[in-house]
Design a protein around this motif. Structure first.
Motif, PDB file in Angstrom:
ATOM      1  N   PHE A 126      -8.710   6.503  -9.608  1.00  0.00           N
ATOM      2  CA  PHE A 126      -8.002   6.600  -8.183  1.00  0.00           C
ATOM      3  C   PHE A 126      -6.769   5.968  -8.577  1.00  0.00           C
ATOM      4  CE2 PHE A 126     -12.464   6.621  -7.498  1.00  0.00           C
ATOM      5  CZ  PHE A 126     -12.635   7.256  -6.390  1.00  0.00           C
ATOM      6  N   SER A 127      -5.417   6.827  -8.293  1.00  0.00           N
ATOM      7  CA  SER A 127      -4.151   6.394  -8.525  1.00  0.00           C
ATOM      8  C   SER A 127      -3.601   6.405  -7.086  1.00  0.00           C
ATOM      9  CB  SER A 127      -3.356   6.938  -9.548  1.00  0.00           C
ATOM     10  OG  SER A 127      -4.097   6.950 -10.666  1.00  0.00           O
ATOM     11  N   VAL A 128      -3.119   5.122  -6.663  1.00  0.00           N
ATOM     12  CA  VAL A 128      -2.583   5.254  -5.220  1.00  0.00           C
ATOM     13  C   VAL A 128      -1.058   5.190  -5.377  1.00  0.00           C
ATOM     14  CG1 VAL A 128      -2.720   4.181  -2.986  1.00  0.00           C
ATOM     15  CG2 VAL A 128      -4.703   3.960  -4.462  1.00  0.00           C
ATOM     16  N   GLU A 129      -0.412   6.171  -4.448  1.00  0.00           N
ATOM     17  CA  GLU A 129       1.101   6.264  -4.428  1.00  0.00           C
ATOM     18  C   GLU A 129       1.554   5.329  -3.436  1.00  0.00           C
ATOM     19  OE1 GLU A 129       2.085  10.684  -5.821  1.00  0.00           O
ATOM     20  OE2 GLU A 129       0.973  10.490  -3.873  1.00  0.00           O
ATOM     21  N   SER A 130       2.885   5.002  -3.468  1.00  0.00           N
ATOM     22  CA  SER A 130       3.755   4.272  -2.553  1.00  0.00           C
ATOM     23  C   SER A 130       3.515   4.506  -0.971  1.00  0.00           C
ATOM     24  CB  SER A 130       4.901   3.835  -2.909  1.00  0.00           C
ATOM     25  OG  SER A 130       5.716   5.241  -3.009  1.00  0.00           O
ATOM     26  N   ASP A 131       3.276   5.876  -1.000  1.00  0.00           N
ATOM     27  CA  ASP A 131       3.282   6.681   0.399  1.00  0.00           C
ATOM     28  C   ASP A 131       1.849   6.788   1.061  1.00  0.00           C
ATOM     29  OD1 ASP A 131       2.569   8.618  -1.130  1.00  0.00           O
ATOM     30  OD2 ASP A 131       3.735   9.865  -0.236  1.00  0.00           O
ATOM     31  N   LEU A 132       0.693   6.181   0.037  1.00  0.00           N
ATOM     32  CA  LEU A 132      -0.746   6.094   0.298  1.00  0.00           C
ATOM     33  C   LEU A 132      -1.264   7.660  -0.071  1.00  0.00           C
ATOM     34  CD1 LEU A 132      -1.336   3.952   3.431  1.00  0.00           C
ATOM     35  CD2 LEU A 132      -1.208   3.536   0.967  1.00  0.00           C
TER      36      LEU A 132
ATOM     37  N   GLY B 124      -4.388  14.303  -3.289  1.00  0.00           N
ATOM     38  CA  GLY B 124      -4.341  14.478  -1.838  1.00  0.00           C
ATOM     39  C   GLY B 124      -3.078  13.803  -1.491  1.00  0.00           C
ATOM     40  N   THR B 125      -2.451  14.298  -0.154  1.00  0.00           N
ATOM     41  CA  THR B 125      -1.573  13.554   0.519  1.00  0.00           C
ATOM     42  C   THR B 125      -1.981  12.389   1.261  1.00  0.00           C
ATOM     43  OG1 THR B 125      -1.693  14.997   2.353  1.00  0.00           O
ATOM     44  CG2 THR B 125      -0.229  15.896   0.777  1.00  0.00           C
TER      45      THR B 125
ATOM     46  N   GLU C 216      -5.736   2.151  -9.445  1.00  0.00           N
ATOM     47  CA  GLU C 216      -4.352   1.743  -9.684  1.00  0.00           C
ATOM     48  C   GLU C 216      -3.490   1.653  -8.501  1.00  0.00           C
ATOM     49  OE1 GLU C 216      -0.318   2.690 -12.364  1.00  0.00           O
ATOM     50  OE2 GLU C 216      -2.126   3.855 -12.197  1.00  0.00           O
ATOM     51  N   LEU C 217      -2.921   0.279  -8.114  1.00  0.00           N
ATOM     52  CA  LEU C 217      -2.470   0.228  -6.883  1.00  0.00           C
ATOM     53  C   LEU C 217      -0.930   0.316  -7.314  1.00  0.00           C
ATOM     54  CD1 LEU C 217      -4.391  -2.971  -5.545  1.00  0.00           C
ATOM     55  CD2 LEU C 217      -4.636  -0.391  -4.746  1.00  0.00           C
ATOM     56  N   PRO C 218      -0.082   0.713  -5.931  1.00  0.00           N
ATOM     57  CA  PRO C 218       1.454   0.910  -6.126  1.00  0.00           C
ATOM     58  C   PRO C 218       1.876  -0.903  -5.881  1.00  0.00           C
ATOM     59  CG  PRO C 218       0.657   1.448  -3.999  1.00  0.00           C
ATOM     60  CD  PRO C 218      -0.774   1.301  -4.783  1.00  0.00           C
TER      61      PRO C 218
END
Length: 367
Positions: free
Chosen positions: A204-210, A285-286, A322-324
């Protein structure tokens, strides 16, 4: 909002956002290209209209657009231009560069770029259809673009963006800082042992915009029987499958279909005899799709991350998160096997995910 009012608002937005956006682009393209890429970014943003004018929505979007425009710039500027920038003239520059990035002579990308082989020649040499060659080249060239981006940043002294928690999925060679950590991960996972039902590694890789990247690598202990069986556990509401490959790199995305399982729409696909014993799946996913899937549950100050993964009988797996940089971890339940910081990004690992009392739940705060 009228046209004149929107135009005035646009001037205010550009004045507020230009300083940080310019700094962001200075870390991604040469100084002489910053202004051109910046203008392309504003043009793309302008076309979206008033919907993203609010400050809370526009910054993540502007950063995403700017990163894409920077990537576009790199794609249209040949490596020979970079060589001139470094003040050297080396006829073997391309080969040396690819070799330094972990691309081996004789590989598919090497044959295509350095040896300039045609698609039919590649298909004959690797004994696969031309369509398979095109599919493999698409993904391997994309992975190469990631490596080149890291290389450019290393020249400028700008810290690279770490996507190395997903190295196995992306095919990206880990940087020296990550190599030792990845060795520890592999040791921890190897201790889990073999399971008759197979082993799934989930990222699971989270982006800065979630937004959320969901990747899964499934290794079967035994080959599938001649009869077909279904596999897959991703929610359809998270968006379509971006990539699905079998052990031989063949594209299986056309097999994916939606099926209702226990009241949920899941994306499943048949595993067939001859696919091999390894499957790789990628889904993106957005932020709204990840929230609809209840994997990400944001509030005003915090974000809950529900890493809901199920396992079949006699199977096990490892789960990564992985967290941003924009999120700071507060607590995780159950406790992870390992917590690591890679380039200021926190990565958590649960090495025996099927043995946990419940799926991992992580609470993070904006910071």
């Amino acid at each position: 909002m009228g046209e004149r009012t929107w135009a005035l608002s646009w001037e205010i937005i550009e004045e507020e956002e230009r300083p940080w956006l310019t700094r962001f682009l200075h870390g991604r393209v040469p100084p002489g290209a910053v202004e051109d890429v910046l203008q392309d970014t504003w043009l793309s943003f302008w076309r979206l209209g008033e919907e993203y004018a609010q400050r809370g929505r526009r910054r993540p979007l502007l950063q995403r657009i700017a990163a894409r425009r920077a990537a576009d710039w790199h794609r249209v500027h040949p490596l020979e231009h970079l060589n001139e920038e470094q003040g050297t003239v080396d006829p073997e520059f391309t080969g040396d560069l690819l070799h330094s990035l972990g691309i081996k002579p004789g590989s598919l990308v090497w044959r295509r770029i350095v040896d300039d082989w045609s698609l039919p020649m590649l298909a004959t040499h690797f004994d696969v259809p031309v369509g398979t060659i095109k599919s493999r080249l698409f993904f391997e060239k994309r992975d190469l673009a990631c490596r080149l981006d890291d290389w450019r940043h290393s020249l400028s002294g700008v810290p690279i963006t770490c996507t190395h928690a997903r190295s196995d999925v992306l095919g990206v060679a880990p940087c020296p800082q990550c190599a030792a950590v990845r060795g520890v991960w592999k040791t921890l996972i190897a201790r889990v042992g073999l399971y008759d039902g197979g082993f799934q590694t989930t990222y699971f890789s989270v982006e800065s915009d979630l937004g959320l990247w969901f990747d899964a690598i499934f290794d079967m202990r035994h080959p599938v029987s001649p009869a077909e069986c279904l596999w897959g556990n991703s929610l359809a509401v998270m968006g379509p499958v971006r990539r699905l490959r079998n052990a031989y790199g063949e594209d299986l995305t056309r097999r994916v279909h939606t099926e209702i399982v226990r009241g949920q729409d899941l994306l499943l696909f048949p595993i067939r005899y001859g696919d091999g014993q390894r499957f790789e799946l990628t889904q993106h996913g957005t932020s709204s799709q990840a929230e609809a899937a209840t994997l990400i549950r944001p509030s005003r100050k915090h974000v809950e991350l529900h890493l809901d993964i199920g396992f079949g009988p006699d199977s096990n797996g490892a789960t990564f998160l992985e967290l941003p940089r924009t999120l700071a971890m507060m607590r995780a339940d159950p406790a992870p096997t390992a917590i690591t910081s890679l380039h200021d990004r926190v990565v958590l690992l649960w090495s025996q995910a099927a043995a946990l009392r419940h799926y991992p739940l992580v609470l993070a705060r904006y910071g």
